[in-house]
Design a protein around this motif. Structure first.
Motif, PDB file in Angstrom:
ATOM      1  N   GLU A 177      11.837  14.424 -14.143  1.00 11.11           N
ATOM      2  CA  GLU A 177      11.752  15.774 -14.692  1.00 11.11           C
ATOM      3  C   GLU A 177      12.775  16.003 -15.816  1.00 11.11           C
ATOM      4  O   GLU A 177      13.879  15.478 -15.767  1.00 11.11           O
ATOM      5  N   TRP A 192      -0.126  14.881 -20.009  1.00  9.80           N
ATOM      6  CA  TRP A 192      -0.033  16.018 -19.094  1.00  9.80           C
ATOM      7  C   TRP A 192       1.445  16.272 -18.830  1.00  9.80           C
ATOM      8  O   TRP A 192       2.253  15.330 -18.789  1.00  9.80           O
ATOM      9  N   TYR A 225       1.347  17.541 -11.393  1.00 10.66           N
ATOM     10  CA  TYR A 225       2.189  17.727 -10.214  1.00 10.66           C
ATOM     11  C   TYR A 225       3.149  16.539 -10.107  1.00 10.66           C
ATOM     12  O   TYR A 225       2.726  15.378 -10.137  1.00 10.66           O
ATOM     13  N   LEU A 267       6.499  22.052 -19.606  1.00 12.20           N
ATOM     14  CA  LEU A 267       5.700  23.039 -20.342  1.00 12.20           C
ATOM     15  C   LEU A 267       6.550  24.233 -20.748  1.00 12.20           C
ATOM     16  O   LEU A 267       6.410  24.768 -21.857  1.00 12.20           O
ATOM     17  N   ARG A 268       7.431  24.642 -19.848  1.00  8.41           N
ATOM     18  CA  ARG A 268       8.293  25.787 -20.156  1.00  8.41           C
ATOM     19  C   ARG A 268       9.252  25.448 -21.288  1.00  8.41           C
ATOM     20  O   ARG A 268       9.445  26.252 -22.219  1.00  8.41           O
ATOM     21  N   SER A 324       4.706  18.486 -16.699  1.00 12.09           N
ATOM     22  CA  SER A 324       5.103  19.255 -15.524  1.00 12.09           C
ATOM     23  C   SER A 324       5.391  20.694 -15.931  1.00 12.09           C
ATOM     24  O   SER A 324       5.502  21.016 -17.118  1.00 12.09           O
ATOM     25  N   SER A 325       5.537  21.560 -14.946  1.00  6.66           N
ATOM     26  CA  SER A 325       5.787  22.974 -15.235  1.00  6.66           C
ATOM     27  C   SER A 325       7.099  23.157 -15.990  1.00  6.66           C
ATOM     28  O   SER A 325       7.191  23.982 -16.904  1.00  6.66           O
ATOM     29  N   ASP A 326       8.144  22.372 -15.621  1.00  9.10           N
ATOM     30  CA  ASP A 326       9.418  22.465 -16.333  1.00  9.10           C
ATOM     31  C   ASP A 326       9.271  22.039 -17.781  1.00  9.10           C
ATOM     32  O   ASP A 326       9.825  22.667 -18.697  1.00  9.10           O
ATOM     33  N   GLU A 334      -1.275  20.734 -16.806  1.00  8.82           N
ATOM     34  CA  GLU A 334      -0.070  20.560 -15.995  1.00  8.82           C
ATOM     35  C   GLU A 334      -0.253  19.423 -14.997  1.00  8.82           C
ATOM     36  O   GLU A 334      -1.356  19.218 -14.473  1.00  8.82           O
ATOM     37  N   THR A 356      -0.353  25.922 -21.086  1.00  6.88           N
ATOM     38  CA  THR A 356      -0.457  24.573 -20.489  1.00  6.88           C
ATOM     39  C   THR A 356      -1.229  23.588 -21.357  1.00  6.88           C
ATOM     40  O   THR A 356      -1.576  22.497 -20.905  1.00  6.88           O
TER      41      THR A 356
END
Length: 368
Positions: free
Chosen positions: A181, A139, A172, A145-146, A141-143, A170, A153
């Motif tokens: 991160e 899984w 948390y 994935l970007r 994080s949003s960073d 994603e 996702t």
């Protein structure tokens, strides 16, 4: 029991009627209590709100966190989590393996993001309970994935040695893990032991950070302690205690002063009002009212008016604080101030009530 309810209902009606009949006296009592609550909320309430905001800011930096970084040759592995489970005062503990750089399988020349295996309760960071499996599941994080370009996702990532992981969604990342991160985490079952390069321990309270650091070091199960580096938030925890102590003592002192002055004013005004109504109480005594009934009547009337004043004063102060965009205190503080105002005002009416109850009815009803 029914007789008691009837008497209580009759007493409440008498309290309500007495409050309405003495409109000026009732208005003065309501204004005093409302002013008391408003003063406390606009002074100490702002202080408490600021304190809570400052403490929240400090806590967001991780005042309860202990991080152990281990060299690859240290020998630290996931079995340490079983030993940590025997130590009291730990809210959560997780182990993370060495970083493995991965890229999107569909774009091997893309940006590399570190992937780490993970041991511990993955539900704490928002993963489903079935996330832990023996396969190559991960899984991000949003960073992450970007950076990987996984806009949906989901997808697959691959390392330089062609190890592939499937990204299922994603994750948390809480504040105390923000240093990981951009994070891609692959949860591992507890029975599948593996090397750990980063161990994160979260204490139940900030004051437990210092003693837990020694306890954690004692159960690492490594031969060379110099191969690990321990970072704690003890300094932040001490800062938190100082901030809470300084702001808290100031707020308590101010509340005490305001309530003492307001209680004195309430008692003096009620005493004056009682003296003005002494013939009324004399008539009640002559008609058979007991001293205890007179005391309950006055105290109940004060409590009712104080409740109205506390609600009005607190509500007005909260509106003013909100309009000024100042930090609002918590609900527990607001309720506590209202209850304390009612209790103090009611206690302040005890002396005037006893004085009214002890008046001689014959003397009060004597025509000059």
């Amino acid at each position: 029991m029914m007789a008691g309810l009837v008497r209580a209902r009759g007493l409440f009606r008498e309290i309500f009627a007495s409050a309405l009949s003495q409109r000026m006296a009732s208005l003065v009592t309501v204004v005093i209590v409302a002013g008391m609550c408003a003063t406390v909320m606009l002074t100490t309430g702002r202080t408490v709100g600021s304190e809570q905001r400052v403490l929240a800011t400090i806590d967001s930096a991780g005042t309860r966190t202990l991080v152990v970084r281990a060299d690859p040759e240290s020998g630290l592995d996931s079995s340490v989590l079983d030993r940590l489970a025997e130590i009291e005062g730990i809210s959560w503990a997780g182990g993370f393996g060495p970083a493995l750089d991965v890229t999107s399988l569909s774009n091997r020349d893309g940006i590399r993001v570190p992937l780490r295996t993970m041991w511990g309760d993955a539900t704490v960071i928002g993963l489903p309970s079935h996330a832990v499996s023996a396969n190559q599941s991960a899984w991000a994080s949003s960073d992450a994935l970007r950076l990987l370009g996984l806009i949906d996702t989901v997808g697959a990532v691959s390392s330089l040695n062609d190890s592939e992981y499937t990204v299922f969604g994603e994750v948390y990342v809480p504040d105390y893990l923000s240093f990981l991160e951009p994070a891609v985490l692959a949860p591992q079952p507890s029975h599948d032991s593996g090397p750990i390069s980063i161990l994160v321990v979260v204490a139940e309270s900030p004051n437990l950070v210092a003693p837990l650091s020694e306890a954690v070091l004692s159960v690492l199960g490594i031969a060379d302690v110099s191969s690990v580096k321990v970072t704690t938030s003890e300094t932040l925890a001490q800062l938190r205690a100082v901030v809470k102590g300084e702001l808290g003592s100031f707020g308590r002192g101010l509340v005490f002063i305001v309530f003492v002055i307001s209680a004195a004013l309430t008692g003096a005004i009620l005493f004056g009002l009682v003296m003005m109504r002494r013939k009324d109480f004399g008539r009640r005594r002559a008609l058979g009212a007991t001293q205890s009934l007179i005391v309950l009547l006055l105290m109940g009337q004060t409590a009712l008016l104080s409740l109205v004043g506390a609600i009005l004063g607190t509500a007005t102060a909260l509106v003013v604080v909100a309009i000024g965009e100042d930090p609002l205190p918590g609900a527990d503080f607001v309720v506590a101030i209202g209850v304390l105002a009612v209790v103090i005002s009611t206690l302040a009416s005890v002396f005037p009530a006893v004085a009214a109850a002890r008046r001689d009815p014959i003397h009060e009803l004597r025509v000059p």
